[in-house]
Enzyme design. Structure first.
Site, PDB file in Angstrom:
ATOM      1  N   ASP A   1       0.834  -1.198   0.000  1.00  0.00           N
ATOM      2  CA  ASP A   1       0.000   0.000   0.000  1.00  0.00           C
ATOM      3  C   ASP A   1       0.880   1.264   0.000  1.00  0.00           C
ATOM      4  OD1 ASP A   1      -2.764   1.089   0.453  1.00  0.00           O
ATOM      5  OD2 ASP A   1      -1.786   1.939   2.218  1.00  0.00           O
TER       6      ASP A   1
ATOM      7  N   GLU B   1       2.085  -0.111  -4.651  1.00  0.00           N
ATOM      8  CA  GLU B   1       1.109   0.897  -5.082  1.00  0.00           C
ATOM      9  C   GLU B   1       1.855   2.226  -5.169  1.00  0.00           C
ATOM     10  OE1 GLU B   1      -3.036   3.165  -3.896  1.00  0.00           O
ATOM     11  OE2 GLU B   1      -1.573   2.633  -2.370  1.00  0.00           O
TER      12      GLU B   1
HETATM   13  C1  NOJ Z   1      -4.167   3.293  -0.732  1.00  0.00           C
HETATM   14  C2  NOJ Z   1      -5.311   2.335  -0.655  1.00  0.00           C
HETATM   15  O1  NOJ Z   1      -5.509   1.749  -1.904  1.00  0.00           O
HETATM   16  C3  NOJ Z   1      -6.479   3.106  -0.129  1.00  0.00           C
HETATM   17  O2  NOJ Z   1      -7.664   2.369  -0.218  1.00  0.00           O
HETATM   18  C4  NOJ Z   1      -6.181   3.523   1.289  1.00  0.00           C
HETATM   19  O3  NOJ Z   1      -7.245   4.313   1.771  1.00  0.00           O
HETATM   20  C5  NOJ Z   1      -4.883   4.314   1.352  1.00  0.00           C
HETATM   21  N1  NOJ Z   1      -3.841   3.714   0.603  1.00  0.00           N
HETATM   22  C6  NOJ Z   1      -4.399   4.438   2.764  1.00  0.00           C
HETATM   23  O4  NOJ Z   1      -3.925   3.209   3.216  1.00  0.00           O
END
Ligand code: NOJ
Length: 553
Positions: free
Chosen positions: A209, A279
């Protein structure tokens, strides 16, 4: 035209030749009638995933969590939240998935914990607590204001004052999601150990993440103002008023990801190569590509969200793909994302008539695709009545479309009450889509022309056609601006993909002579040989043609 061809899909690891399916566990299948999906629910649906033809699935977080951000606020990295089941349920899921040849990728949240995580509870308990430095604490400025100008992604400052100890803590997202201090070696070791915990349990990989957030400017300098708002891929309110150059992507990410990668790689075996995808919301291709590492020793793949930001027209989609191909370091493998739990459903973004074209694009580009659950049905965003809104992003920054509930509604399995997602009579955590009785797995399986059957066919074609799975990409010039045409080639095979991204017919000449063999088309109404010299694409049509052996004109 590039003629540098590659062969032998089997020599590519699964994460290169395969397709990843994203499961948002709250919304996939409820096995216990509480209105929220769970791990056993996923296990119950594994036969569907096998049938569909995906290779791996990634499950958004299922860790214990107060659910301030629906699981992206982790309070224990080594367990399962009772809402989703138990560790035994997780082990059973891995076993059943592996028995079907499916890989299991789990979400890992390195940047922040929940404020209820015992580490943070200790950290905030006093200034001299041994875990104080596990998070980022700073004194207020002399006027009492936050230490710098950084803003949280979900609205407001990225700092919250802890009245009891008189210092601010940093949180790039909600105040309930304090940022870990990855510069503290104990934090790094604790997180590496959490990875080992899941690697020992047999996971095939991780989705990290906000992977680009974990290293910030060590001096915590202010972000500069953004003079040209609108550069993000969706409206983000005040967050877009700054250039996020100090609060993320510090160069110290690179050695950190090298260490993370070394731990993941240390679990590789001949039969189980592990993997991680980060991500990474980085839209400048060269900066994005740096996250593979100079020696390809950092992320296996930094997720590429460029297609979410591209205008839905052939020129800008092609420009994005070409920029990715050009920026990729030698030996690195691309990937493409068209939707996820943070972004609009594809059918809503590009319009339902283009949904099949979008799926054909995603599954025929060179690079690992991620399919978000329900996209194979053409699910659309669902309007959520204000009193049922759940997502903190939408609740904290209302009115600009930041809420993510519309793309998180329950999977549509059949036309029964609650769509087969949950038993009849149960209130589901988000409302069902109004079209679920006609748009669901059961109905679409029975319709040969459905997007579900197209997706299934394209996934099978990737398995039977090495050119589609691992072949080189070359765009074809000289076609109308409204169409994106490209080839995928291995030494022994060449396929051509012709996509019409508009609702008008287009005619053009390809730089080949003779005919090709139609493999499939979005309308499933084309068969046999097709002229390569004169091509007519119907409105909203995509065609996949085998042109192996075709001669250049
Ligand atoms: C990215 C995630 O995909 C999202 O859903 C989340 O709210 C944020 N990171 C914080 O962890």
């Amino acid at each position: 035209m590039i003629e540098n061809v590659q062969t032998d899909a089997d020599s590519f690891p699964w994460w290169k030749r395969g397709v990843i399916y994203q499961i948002y566990p709250r919304s996939f299948q409820d096995s216990n009638g509480d209105g929220t999906g769970d791990l056993r629910g996923i296990t119950e649906r594994l036969d569907y995933l096998s049938w569909l033809g995906i290779d791996a699935f990634w499950i958004s977080p299922f860790y214990p969590s107060p659910m301030a951000d629906f699981g992206y606020d982790v309070s224990n990295y080594r367990d399962v939240d009772p809402l989703f089941g138990t560790l035994a349920d997780f082990d059973a899921l891995v076993e059943e998935a592996h028995a079907r040849g499916l890989k299991v990728v789990i979400d890992f949240v390195p940047n922040h914990t929940s404020d209820q995580h015992p580490w943070f509870v200790e950290s905030r308990s006093s200034r001299d607590n041994p875990k104080r430095d596990w998070y980022v604490w700073r004194d207020p400025k002399p006027d009492g204001s936050p230490p710098n100008n950084w803003l949280a992604t979900f609205g407001g400052p990225a700092w919250t004052l802890d009245e009891a100890t008189g210092q601010y803590y940093l949180h790039g997202f909600l105040p309930q999601q304090p940022d870990l201090n990855w510069r503290n070696p104990e934090v790094k070791e604790a997180m590496l150990d959490a990875l080992r915990f899941w690697l020992r349990r047999g996971v095939d990989g991780f989705r990290f993440d906000v992977a680009h957030h974990i290293m910030k400017d060590p001096e915590l300098r202010d972000n500069p103002a953004n003079e040209t708002p609108g550069i993000l891929h969706k409206p983000m309110g005040d967050f877009d008023s700054q250039l996020h150059v100090m609060d993320r992507m510090h160069a110290d990410l690179h050695p950190t990801y090298q260490e993370i990668r070394a731990v993941i790689d240390s679990f590789n075996t001949e039969t189980q190569p592990r993997f991680m995808i980060g991500e990474t919301h980085i839209f400048e291709p060269v900066q994005w590509a740096s996250l593979y590492g100079e020696q390809l020793n950092e992320m296996h793949m930094p997720a590429n969200f460029g297609l979410l930001r591209a205008q839905w027209n052939a020129k800008s989609v092609r420009a994005h793909v070409d920029s990715i191909e050009a920026a990729l370091p030698a030996g690195a493998w691309p990937n493409y994302v068209l939707s996820n739990h943070d972004d609009w459903r594809t059918a809503t973004r590009v319009g339902p008539p283009q949904a099949k074209v979008a799926m054909m694009l995603l599954l025929t580009l060179r690079g690992t695709p991620t399919i978000y659950y329900g996209e194979e049905l053409g699910m659309e965003n669902v309007e959520i009545p204000p009193d049922q809104e759940q997502d903190p992003a939408g609740l904290r920054v209302p009115g600009i479309g930041m809420g993510r509930d519309p793309e998180r509604t329950p999977m549509q399995w059949d036309a029964s009450p609650n769509a087969g997602f949950a038993p009849e009579g149960v209130t589901t955590w988000l409302p069902l889509a109004p079209d679920y009785k006609t748009r669901n797995v059961a109905v679409e399986k029975a319709d040969p022309k459905s997007i579900l059957n197209l997706t299934n066919e394209l996934l099978e074609l990737r398995k039977s056609h090495p050119a589609l799975a691992v072949g080189d990409y070359a765009a074809i010039d000289g076609v109308p601006d409204e169409c994106f045409v490209y080839t995928r080639s291995t030494a022994g095979q060449r396929v051509l993909i012709a996509l019409n991204l508009t609702n008008q017919e287009h005619q053009f000449t390809l730089p080949y002579t003779g005919t090709g063999q139609v493999v499939t088309s979005t309308g499933k109404d084309r068969t046999g040989k097709i002229s390569l010299t004169f091509m007519v694409l119907q409105p909203n049509e995509g065609i996949l043609i085998d042109i192996t052996g075709a001669k250049l004109a």
